[in-house]
Design a protein around this motif. Structure first.
Motif, PDB file in Angstrom:
ATOM      1  N   THR A   1       0.843  -1.214   0.000  1.00 51.14           N
ATOM      2  CA  THR A   1       0.000   0.000   0.000  1.00 51.14           C
ATOM      3  C   THR A   1       0.874   1.259   0.000  1.00 51.14           C
ATOM      4  N   THR A   2       1.954   1.234   0.772  1.00 50.59           N
ATOM      5  CA  THR A   2       2.841   2.401   0.823  1.00 50.59           C
ATOM      6  C   THR A   2       3.613   2.532  -0.493  1.00 50.59           C
ATOM      7  N   GLN A   3       3.875   1.376  -1.137  1.00 52.61           N
ATOM      8  CA  GLN A   3       4.588   1.408  -2.418  1.00 52.61           C
ATOM      9  C   GLN A   3       3.806   2.229  -3.450  1.00 52.61           C
ATOM     10  N   VAL A   4       2.451   2.105  -3.433  1.00 50.39           N
ATOM     11  CA  VAL A   4       1.618   2.861  -4.390  1.00 50.39           C
ATOM     12  C   VAL A   4       1.804   4.357  -4.151  1.00 50.39           C
ATOM     13  N   LYS A   5       1.764   4.749  -2.864  1.00 51.59           N
ATOM     14  CA  LYS A   5       1.878   6.173  -2.546  1.00 51.59           C
ATOM     15  C   LYS A   5       3.263   6.701  -2.913  1.00 51.59           C
ATOM     16  N   LEU A   6       4.269   5.875  -2.669  1.00 49.46           N
ATOM     17  CA  LEU A   6       5.633   6.297  -2.983  1.00 49.46           C
ATOM     18  C   LEU A   6       5.796   6.486  -4.490  1.00 49.46           C
ATOM     19  N   LEU A   7       5.162   5.600  -5.240  1.00 53.40           N
ATOM     20  CA  LEU A   7       5.242   5.685  -6.698  1.00 53.40           C
ATOM     21  C   LEU A   7       4.732   7.045  -7.179  1.00 53.40           C
ATOM     22  N   ARG A   8       3.633   7.495  -6.561  1.00 54.63           N
ATOM     23  CA  ARG A   8       3.064   8.785  -6.956  1.00 54.63           C
ATOM     24  C   ARG A   8       4.050   9.922  -6.663  1.00 54.63           C
ATOM     25  N   VAL A   9       4.684   9.873  -5.485  1.00 53.56           N
ATOM     26  CA  VAL A   9       5.644  10.933  -5.143  1.00 53.56           C
ATOM     27  C   VAL A   9       6.811  10.911  -6.126  1.00 53.56           C
ATOM     28  N   LEU A  10       7.249   9.705  -6.481  1.00 53.94           N
ATOM     29  CA  LEU A  10       8.376   9.602  -7.409  1.00 53.94           C
ATOM     30  C   LEU A  10       8.012  10.154  -8.786  1.00 53.94           C
ATOM     31  N   GLN A  11       6.743   9.938  -9.189  1.00 54.70           N
ATOM     32  CA  GLN A  11       6.332  10.388 -10.514  1.00 54.70           C
ATOM     33  C   GLN A  11       5.978  11.866 -10.534  1.00 54.70           C
ATOM     34  N   GLU A  12       5.181  12.289  -9.555  1.00 56.88           N
ATOM     35  CA  GLU A  12       4.660  13.659  -9.590  1.00 56.88           C
ATOM     36  C   GLU A  12       5.428  14.613  -8.688  1.00 56.88           C
ATOM     37  N   ARG A  13       6.214  14.107  -7.806  1.00 55.13           N
ATOM     38  CA  ARG A  13       6.881  14.922  -6.783  1.00 55.13           C
ATOM     39  C   ARG A  13       5.851  15.706  -5.965  1.00 55.13           C
ATOM     40  N   GLU A  14       4.706  15.092  -5.679  1.00 49.60           N
ATOM     41  CA  GLU A  14       3.704  15.735  -4.827  1.00 49.60           C
ATOM     42  C   GLU A  14       2.949  14.700  -4.014  1.00 49.60           C
ATOM     43  N   PHE A  15       2.366  15.167  -2.916  1.00 49.74           N
ATOM     44  CA  PHE A  15       1.653  14.252  -2.016  1.00 49.74           C
ATOM     45  C   PHE A  15       0.758  15.073  -1.095  1.00 49.74           C
ATOM     46  N   GLU A  16      -0.045  14.396  -0.281  1.00 49.19           N
ATOM     47  CA  GLU A  16      -0.844  15.077   0.737  1.00 49.19           C
ATOM     48  C   GLU A  16      -0.452  14.518   2.091  1.00 49.19           C
ATOM     49  N   ARG A  17      -0.502  15.386   3.120  1.00 52.46           N
ATOM     50  CA  ARG A  17      -0.251  14.890   4.478  1.00 52.46           C
ATOM     51  C   ARG A  17      -1.416  13.981   4.874  1.00 52.46           C
ATOM     52  N   LEU A  18      -1.215  13.043   5.802  1.00 53.04           N
ATOM     53  CA  LEU A  18      -2.304  12.188   6.261  1.00 53.04           C
ATOM     54  C   LEU A  18      -3.380  13.079   6.872  1.00 53.04           C
TER      55      LEU A  18
ATOM     56  N   ARG B   1       7.111 -12.850  -6.504  1.00 48.72           N
ATOM     57  CA  ARG B   1       6.257 -13.308  -5.393  1.00 48.72           C
ATOM     58  C   ARG B   1       5.183 -12.249  -5.047  1.00 48.72           C
ATOM     59  N   SER B   2       5.026 -11.270  -5.905  1.00 49.47           N
ATOM     60  CA  SER B   2       4.049 -10.177  -5.742  1.00 49.47           C
ATOM     61  C   SER B   2       4.235  -9.410  -4.438  1.00 49.47           C
ATOM     62  N   GLN B   3       5.468  -9.303  -4.015  1.00 48.00           N
ATOM     63  CA  GLN B   3       5.735  -8.531  -2.795  1.00 48.00           C
ATOM     64  C   GLN B   3       6.265  -7.138  -3.130  1.00 48.00           C
ATOM     65  N   PHE B   4       6.664  -6.958  -4.368  1.00 43.31           N
ATOM     66  CA  PHE B   4       7.169  -5.641  -4.767  1.00 43.31           C
ATOM     67  C   PHE B   4       6.551  -5.265  -6.107  1.00 43.31           C
ATOM     68  N   ARG B   5       6.053  -4.028  -6.204  1.00 40.78           N
ATOM     69  CA  ARG B   5       5.368  -3.587  -7.430  1.00 40.78           C
ATOM     70  C   ARG B   5       6.370  -3.408  -8.573  1.00 40.78           C
ATOM     71  N   GLU B   6       5.980  -3.942  -9.711  1.00 41.94           N
ATOM     72  CA  GLU B   6       6.875  -3.877 -10.856  1.00 41.94           C
ATOM     73  C   GLU B   6       7.056  -2.428 -11.334  1.00 41.94           C
ATOM     74  N   ASP B   7       5.920  -1.650 -11.322  1.00 48.82           N
ATOM     75  CA  ASP B   7       6.023  -0.269 -11.808  1.00 48.82           C
ATOM     76  C   ASP B   7       6.957   0.564 -10.924  1.00 48.82           C
ATOM     77  N   LEU B   8       6.923   0.290  -9.607  1.00 45.66           N
ATOM     78  CA  LEU B   8       7.820   1.014  -8.696  1.00 45.66           C
ATOM     79  C   LEU B   8       9.265   0.601  -8.969  1.00 45.66           C
ATOM     80  N   TYR B   9       9.446  -0.694  -9.236  1.00 47.74           N
ATOM     81  CA  TYR B   9      10.793  -1.209  -9.523  1.00 47.74           C
ATOM     82  C   TYR B   9      11.393  -0.469 -10.728  1.00 47.74           C
ATOM     83  N   TYR B  10      10.587  -0.282 -11.788  1.00 49.72           N
ATOM     84  CA  TYR B  10      11.114   0.392 -12.976  1.00 49.72           C
ATOM     85  C   TYR B  10      11.411   1.866 -12.709  1.00 49.72           C
ATOM     86  N   ARG B  11      10.600   2.468 -11.820  1.00 44.87           N
ATOM     87  CA  ARG B  11      10.833   3.863 -11.442  1.00 44.87           C
ATOM     88  C   ARG B  11      12.152   4.018 -10.678  1.00 44.87           C
TER      89      ARG B  11
END
Ligand code: ATP
Ligand code: MG
Length: 561
Positions: A357-374, A400-410
């Motif tokens: 779940t955190t990997q998805v959020k991190l991917l967004r920060v890596l792509q957009e360089r933006e996020f929201e506080r909790l 083993r589906s423990q790491f997102r492929e899209d994040l890996y490529y990023r």
């Protein structure tokens, strides 16, 4: 009667203000006095006495007001101006000013004024000893000028030309502001001239105000000195960090390390995301620091977060921060590491341990360089360079589906592989000597070198824990070493077993003694360049015994020639 009434009212007011500020004992004294003055019959007091009493009470009220104003040491200029204004309002000071001595230029300059033309007053300066003001600073004693028109010493630089013509006769009182027995400035004030005025009392009153100003100045000086100390310390620490993570402090000249240096140089000055891979203890964090301190972001923060060290629930609030009330316990807004690293580098260690779940959020920060506080709705933009590290097999984790492929490529944009220590044997000795020097300094020892057998043991070991294990082994050796040389027996048993066939897993006393003896003899032979007679002398024994031991331990003397 009317005077008494006024007096009581003023006193009541003062007591109310005091009640808020001061301990109850003081208020009691004041209440007693009030009771007395009300009960004893003020009719018995002369109007002169009553008027004096009223003046005293007014002074007390002013002092209380001033003490509050001066408590704000963050902006002393404003606090001094408010103090002067209070003197004007309550005590008929027509004009007043605070001048401070600038220790560098040795000139006395206006800090705050009341009733003066601000812009022209700010241009006025005095030298120590010059005019009345200069003399007050020089002597540290107050000066009273009952009639300013009659005092030739008064330079009147602070008054405008028109004032001189239209002005009625005024008196000038100037008191020093003293810190640690030295005048650091003056408080000066003009009042309308009255022959019967008690100048002494006025000077004393202004003296008390100047004392309060001195106290406020002293506090500010203390705060500024502390600020400067912290600033200097910060600059020094930053410099130290920079030096520590300079290339010069990364030890290793083997080919695999040369490749690492080349890659660091290539990537450091870009904004590219760097993925550091390698076994535990190979120096990934050290390289992450080196990239940051050799980049254009070196002056900005290097923020680290270990994804393995925190539970998933905490990691998101650490990374993104949270708004007040985002969850139970979120009592104030907190900035996350992304925000803290703005302008600098964020090092995400152990990225392989991040939850999906955190990997998805991190991917967004890596792509957009933006996020929201909790718990927040505002989108926050950050300028952060990412360096991530892992000792996990990410490709396997994807399967083993423990790491997102899209994040890996990023993340896999620029990858640096840290070589394990067993693949860079030439570096073992360099690193060992580097750590001996480091720990010898830290533990206050005097160790000159590592003995040849100990070197052999270090280089033949396979170092599963890599540089970190070597660092620990050397620290232990330095600690237990009782001479100026690190011998084989100073190294842990895991290295002893690996050393050769003639050692056993659990060392017996005889084996340990033999190891020690062999080390000593080899060391003496090294010093004597293989000469047995001289080695025997060094060890206070005979050449015959040395010959016998050399044979027993199969030591090759020609190796030392
Ligand atoms: N080339 C080197 N020169 C000097 N010291 C080094 C070198 N490589 C590693 N070290 C030291 O070894 C220790 C381990 O290094 P570091 O923490 O960077 O490893 P790591 O790869 O991040 O390990 P882990 O995966 O366990 O977090 C540190 O104390 C570091 O200072
Ligand atoms: Mg690490």
């Amino acid at each position: 009667m009317r005077y008494v009434y006024l007096s009581i009212n003023v006193f009541t007011l003062t007591c109310e203000s005091l009640r808020r500020k001061m301990p109850s004992s003081i208020i009691m004294v004041a209440t007693e006095r009030r009771a007395k003055s009300a009960g004893n019959g003020s009719q018995s007091k002369s109007p002169e006495l009553l008027s004096r009493e009223r003046r005293e009470v007014r002074k007390l009220g002013t002092l209380l007001e001033i003490s509050r104003v001066l408590a704000d040491t963050s902006n002393l200029k404003t606090a001094f101006a408010a103090t002067l204004e209070a003197l004007g309002r309550h005590h008929g000071m027509l004009r007043s000013f605070v001048m401070l001595l600038d220790s560098e230029s040795e000139k006395i300059r206006i800090e705050a004024s009341y009733g003066l033309n601000q812009s022209s007053a700010h241009r006025v300066t005095y030298r120590v000893g010059e005019g009345v003001i200069g003399r007050v600073v020089q002597s540290g004693k107050p000066v009273i000028v009952p009639q300013t028109s009659r005092e030739p010493l008064l330079l009147n630089r602070l008054r405008s030309h028109e004032e001189h013509i239209t002005q009625k006769e005024v008196s000038f009182i100037c008191v020093p502001i003293v810190i640690a027995g030295k005048a650091v400035g003056v408080l000066g004030a003009d009042r309308l001239y009255k022959q019967e005025r008690d100048f002494d009392r006025t000077a004393k009153f202004l003296g008390v105000v100047a004392g309060m100003m001195a106290q406020a100045l002293k506090v500010r000086q203390g705060i500024e000195a502390e600020k400067k100390r912290l600033l200097d310390e910060n600059i020094h620490l930053k410099q130290e960090l920079r030096e520590r993570y300079d290339f010069g402090h990364i030890v290793g000249s083997s080919n695999p390390m040369r490749l690492v240096y080349e890659q660091v140089t290539q990537v450091a000055r870009t904004n590219t995301t760097v993925l550091l891979r390698g076994e535990s203890g190979t120096g990934k964090e050290m390289i992450a620091h080196a990239i940051h301190y050799n980049s254009l972001r070196a002056g900005k923060p290097f923020v680290k977060i270990s994804c393995a060290a925190l539970p998933t629930t905490l990691i998101e609030s650490e990374l993104f921060g949270y708004e007040k009330g985002a969850f139970t316990g979120a009592q104030t807004r907190k900035k996350g590491r992304f925000e803290l690293a703005d302008g600098g580098t964020l090092f995400l260690d152990e990225i392989g341990d991040l939850e999906l779940t955190t990997q998805v959020k991190l991917l967004r920060v890596l792509q957009e360089r933006e996020f929201e506080r909790l718990g927040g709705v505002d989108t926050i933009k950050v300028n952060v360079r990412f360096i991530v590290a892992t000792n996990k097999d990410l490709e396997e984790a994807i399967k083993r589906s423990q790491f997102r492929e899209d994040l890996y490529y990023r993340l896999n944009v620029f990858t640096i592989f840290m070589p394990p220590l067993r693949e860079r044997k030439p570096d073992v000795l360099l690193l060992a000597e580097h750590f001996v020097e480091k720990f010898e300094r830290e533990h206050g020892k005097n160790i000159k070198r590592i003995s040849t057998p100990a070197i052999d043991m270090l280089t033949s070991y396979h170092w599963p824990g890599n540089v970190r294990e070597l660092e620990n082994v050397i620290e232990r050796a330095v600690l237990i070493c009782d001479s100026s040389v690190i011998h084989g027996h100073h190294l842990p048993p895991s290295l002893q077993t690996a050393e050769g066939s003639d050692t056993v897993t659990h060392l017996s006393l005889t084996a340990a003694m033999e190891n020690y003896e062999r080390d000593l003899i080899q060391d003496a032979l090294k010093t004597s360049r293989g000469n047995r007679a001289r080695a025997a002398k060094l060890l206070h024994t005979t050449e015959r015994i040395i010959g016998y031991k050399v044979k027993k331990y199969k030591i090759r003397c020609d190796r030392f020639r």
